[in-house]
Write an enzyme that holds these catalytic residues in place. Structure first.
Site, PDB file in Angstrom:
ATOM      1  N   TYR A  27     -15.782   4.196 -15.719  1.00 37.50           N
ATOM      2  CA  TYR A  27     -14.353   3.862 -15.607  1.00 37.50           C
ATOM      3  C   TYR A  27     -13.869   4.102 -14.176  1.00 37.50           C
ATOM      4  CZ  TYR A  27      -9.344   4.065 -16.749  1.00 37.50           C
ATOM      5  OH  TYR A  27      -7.985   3.857 -16.800  1.00 37.50           O
TER       6      TYR A  27
ATOM      7  N   HIS B  23      -7.012  10.256 -25.909  1.00 39.04           N
ATOM      8  CA  HIS B  23      -6.938  11.375 -24.962  1.00 39.04           C
ATOM      9  C   HIS B  23      -6.506  12.639 -25.705  1.00 39.04           C
ATOM     10  CE1 HIS B  23      -6.666   7.998 -22.033  1.00 39.04           C
ATOM     11  NE2 HIS B  23      -7.410   8.825 -21.317  1.00 39.04           N
TER      12      HIS B  23
ATOM     13  N   LYS C 239     -12.220   1.538 -11.390  1.00 43.91           N
ATOM     14  CA  LYS C 239     -10.885   1.779 -10.825  1.00 43.91           C
ATOM     15  C   LYS C 239     -10.928   1.876  -9.300  1.00 43.91           C
ATOM     16  CE  LYS C 239      -8.232   1.494 -14.257  1.00 43.91           C
ATOM     17  NZ  LYS C 239      -7.142   0.531 -14.254  1.00 43.91           N
TER      18      LYS C 239
ATOM     19  N   SER D 277      -6.317   5.715 -11.796  1.00 46.29           N
ATOM     20  CA  SER D 277      -6.347   6.908 -12.640  1.00 46.29           C
ATOM     21  C   SER D 277      -6.823   8.081 -11.789  1.00 46.29           C
ATOM     22  CB  SER D 277      -7.341   6.665 -13.777  1.00 46.29           C
ATOM     23  OG  SER D 277      -7.776   7.888 -14.320  1.00 46.29           O
ATOM     24  N   SER D 278      -6.411   9.294 -12.174  1.00 49.65           N
ATOM     25  CA  SER D 278      -6.807  10.462 -11.375  1.00 49.65           C
ATOM     26  C   SER D 278      -8.311  10.733 -11.457  1.00 49.65           C
ATOM     27  CB  SER D 278      -6.027  11.698 -11.822  1.00 49.65           C
ATOM     28  OG  SER D 278      -6.255  11.962 -13.188  1.00 49.65           O
ATOM     29  N   CYS D 279      -9.028  10.061 -12.380  1.00 51.78           N
ATOM     30  CA  CYS D 279     -10.476  10.296 -12.477  1.00 51.78           C
ATOM     31  C   CYS D 279     -11.252   9.627 -11.347  1.00 51.78           C
ATOM     32  CB  CYS D 279     -11.013   9.853 -13.829  1.00 51.78           C
ATOM     33  SG  CYS D 279     -11.024   8.082 -14.030  1.00 51.78           S
TER      34      CYS D 279
HETATM   35  O1  GFB Z   1      -7.738  13.742 -22.381  1.00 50.56           O
HETATM   36  P1  GFB Z   1      -9.217  13.801 -22.343  1.00 50.56           P
HETATM   37  O2  GFB Z   1      -9.936  13.079 -23.415  1.00 50.56           O
HETATM   38  O3  GFB Z   1      -9.757  13.244 -20.992  1.00 50.56           O
HETATM   39  O4  GFB Z   1      -9.686  15.329 -22.431  1.00 50.56           O
HETATM   40  P2  GFB Z   1     -10.075  13.770 -19.497  1.00 50.56           P
HETATM   41  C1  GFB Z   1      -9.093  16.365 -21.661  1.00 50.56           C
HETATM   42  C2  GFB Z   1      -9.670  17.687 -22.068  1.00 50.56           C
HETATM   43  O5  GFB Z   1      -9.205  18.019 -23.387  1.00 50.56           O
HETATM   44  C3  GFB Z   1     -11.198  17.775 -22.132  1.00 50.56           C
HETATM   45  C4  GFB Z   1     -10.279  18.477 -24.194  1.00 50.56           C
HETATM   46  O6  GFB Z   1     -11.603  19.022 -21.626  1.00 50.56           O
HETATM   47  C5  GFB Z   1     -11.478  17.699 -23.642  1.00 50.56           C
HETATM   48  O7  GFB Z   1     -12.690  18.302 -24.022  1.00 50.56           O
HETATM   49  N1  GFB Z   1      -9.987  18.236 -25.615  1.00 50.56           N
HETATM   50  C6  GFB Z   1      -9.772  19.220 -26.542  1.00 50.56           C
HETATM   51  C7  GFB Z   1      -9.891  17.064 -26.248  1.00 50.56           C
HETATM   52  N2  GFB Z   1      -9.585  18.703 -27.758  1.00 50.56           N
HETATM   53  C8  GFB Z   1      -9.644  17.349 -27.603  1.00 50.56           C
HETATM   54  C9  GFB Z   1      -9.519  16.270 -28.517  1.00 50.56           C
HETATM   55  O8  GFB Z   1      -9.327  16.424 -29.729  1.00 50.56           O
HETATM   56  N3  GFB Z   1      -9.621  15.003 -27.995  1.00 50.56           N
HETATM   57  C10 GFB Z   1      -9.815  14.789 -26.661  1.00 50.56           C
HETATM   58  N4  GFB Z   1      -9.887  13.535 -26.201  1.00 50.56           N
HETATM   59  N5  GFB Z   1      -9.988  15.808 -25.777  1.00 50.56           N
HETATM   60  C11 GFB Z   1     -10.082  11.231 -19.075  1.00 50.56           C
HETATM   61  C12 GFB Z   1     -11.083  10.280 -18.521  1.00 50.56           C
HETATM   62  O9  GFB Z   1     -10.647  12.464 -18.856  1.00 50.56           O
HETATM   63  O10 GFB Z   1      -8.836  11.196 -18.442  1.00 50.56           O
HETATM   64  C13 GFB Z   1     -10.523   8.951 -18.265  1.00 50.56           C
HETATM   65  O11 GFB Z   1     -12.182  10.238 -19.381  1.00 50.56           O
HETATM   66  C14 GFB Z   1      -9.100   8.930 -17.758  1.00 50.56           C
HETATM   67  O12 GFB Z   1     -11.352   8.356 -17.326  1.00 50.56           O
HETATM   68  C15 GFB Z   1      -8.211   9.968 -18.383  1.00 50.56           C
HETATM   69  O13 GFB Z   1      -9.083   9.111 -16.366  1.00 50.56           O
HETATM   70  C16 GFB Z   1      -6.875  10.105 -17.714  1.00 50.56           C
HETATM   71  O14 GFB Z   1      -8.822  14.202 -18.800  1.00 50.56           O
HETATM   72  O15 GFB Z   1     -11.168  14.768 -19.483  1.00 50.56           O
END
Ligand code: GFB
Length: 319
Positions: free
Chosen positions: A142, A185, A146, A113-115
């Site tokens: 996580y 996500h 990875k 994953s890119s994280c």
């Molecule tokens: O997709 P996401 O949950 O994961 O959040 P990450 C991306 C961005 O979207 C963050 C915002 O800045 C969130 O605060 N966001 C806005 C929201 N509204 C929402 C919402 O309703 N739900 C969610 N979930 N986010 C993950 C990692 O990071 O990316 C994992 O935690 C994994 O490890 C994955 O690598 C690909 O991109 O921040």
């Protein structure tokens, strides 16, 4: 993609076939002509159990393995369930890689994953940024699991000669995603929020964080295509980024999704929720040089996923 009659008969194991990535891999393998795709449900095989995984590999003898199984989630799930994310993912890749080594699997693709990259990486993030700095705290557990998976593939190649390759996809979305309001996500979460704002007539949608972080989104069918491409064309120790090369701010993503799903929606931002990594655009020049590039645009991908959601809303995960 052309495959030989011999390859079409080869047993190919997709670990994690019920998930978004695994199910896309199964679809892609089928359209390529693979006839012997092996899958196993979680209820029949706990991938964290080494002896059960050894027995399954000994009985089923896959020649190729796509390791897409794992405990995954969005920023909230990652930050509140770090112990579980670390344990499950460490165990799953360890058992599958070890069983693959023991049963002499011909080739395995491990998905990271890119994280995995440091929070302050120069953008776009090239493969060589791995382990050059501190990780983003919201997904450290996580990411460490990875990174261990990438290193295990590398070390198994070096010590035992296993043809294990590793790929790092950017943020993914598409059919069979998890639409849970807390644990998903951002893209599936916003898809659901805009959809429900329309069906309820309430029209208000709350976006977590400031809206300023940028993310790169790739449709899972593109990812599956890239994985099959790498299986056929790449056999080296170092990992390969998989992305589109284009990113967008979360606010702009929300406005784009609003225009596709519910133009009447009113958007607000909840600053009490975390932003996570400010930006994580992948440098995809290595994959481009190998000869692959993504083809699904974000607009097309969102429209296709929303279509899928409309037809499967009752069975969608997290609903
Ligand atoms: O997709 P996401 O949950 O994961 O959040 P990450 C991306 C961005 O979207 C963050 C915002 O800045 C969130 O605060 N966001 C806005 C929201 N509204 C929402 C919402 O309703 N739900 C969610 N979930 N986010 C993950 C990692 O990071 O990316 C994992 O935690 C994994 O490890 C994955 O690598 C690909 O991109 O921040």
């Amino acid at each position: 993609m052309e495959i030989s009659a011999e390859l079409a008969e080869a047993p190919v194991f997709v670990a994690g076939h019920n998930g978004m990535v695994g199910s896309a891999l199964v679809r892609r393998l089928e359209t390529s002509g693979f006839k012997n795709i092996l899958t196993v449900d979680r209820s029949a095989l706990d991938l964290r159990d080494q002896s059960a995984v050894n027995d399954w590999f000994a009985a089923n003898r896959p020649s190729y393995v796509y390791l897409a199984a794992g405990t995954v989630g969005g920023i909230f799930a990652n930050s509140t369930r770090q112990g579980e994310f670390l344990y499950d993912n460490l165990m799953i890749h360890s058992t599958v890689l070890e069983a693959s080594r023991k049963t002499k699997v011909e080739k395995l693709l491990y998905l990271g994953s890119s994280c995995i990259y440091p929070r302050e990486s120069p953008q776009p993030i090239a493969e060589d940024q791995l382990l050059r700095g501190r990780l983003e705290p919201t997904n450290e557990g996580y990411a460490i699991a990875k990174i261990a998976g990438i290193k295990m593939c590398e070390f198994y190649r070096k010590q035992y000669g296993c043809d294990f390759i590793t790929a790092m996809p950017t943020n993914l979305y598409g059919p069979n995603d998890n639409f849970d309001p807390e644990h998903s996500h951002v893209l599936p979460a916003l898809l659901r929020k805009f959809h429900e704002s329309k069906t309820s007539g309430d029209n208000s949608v709350t976006i977590w964080g400031s809206g300023s972080p940028k993310r790169e989104f790739m449709h899972v069918d593109d990812l599956a295509d890239a994985c099959l491409f790498l299986m056929q064309n790449y056999s080296e120790a170092t990992h390969v980024n998989i992305g589109t090369g284009v990113d967008i701010s979360i606010a702009d993503l929300a406005y784009l999704m609003r225009s596709i799903i519910n133009p009447k929606a009113e958007v607000s931002f909840d600053a009490s929720m975390p932003d996570g990594m400010p930006r994580k655009l992948l440098d995809v020049s290595k994959l481009s040089a190998l000869g692959w590039k993504s083809s699904v645009t974000l607009e097309e991908g969102i429209a296709q996923t929303y279509d899928w959601f409309g037809q499967n809303v009752d069975q969608a995960r997290g609903i």
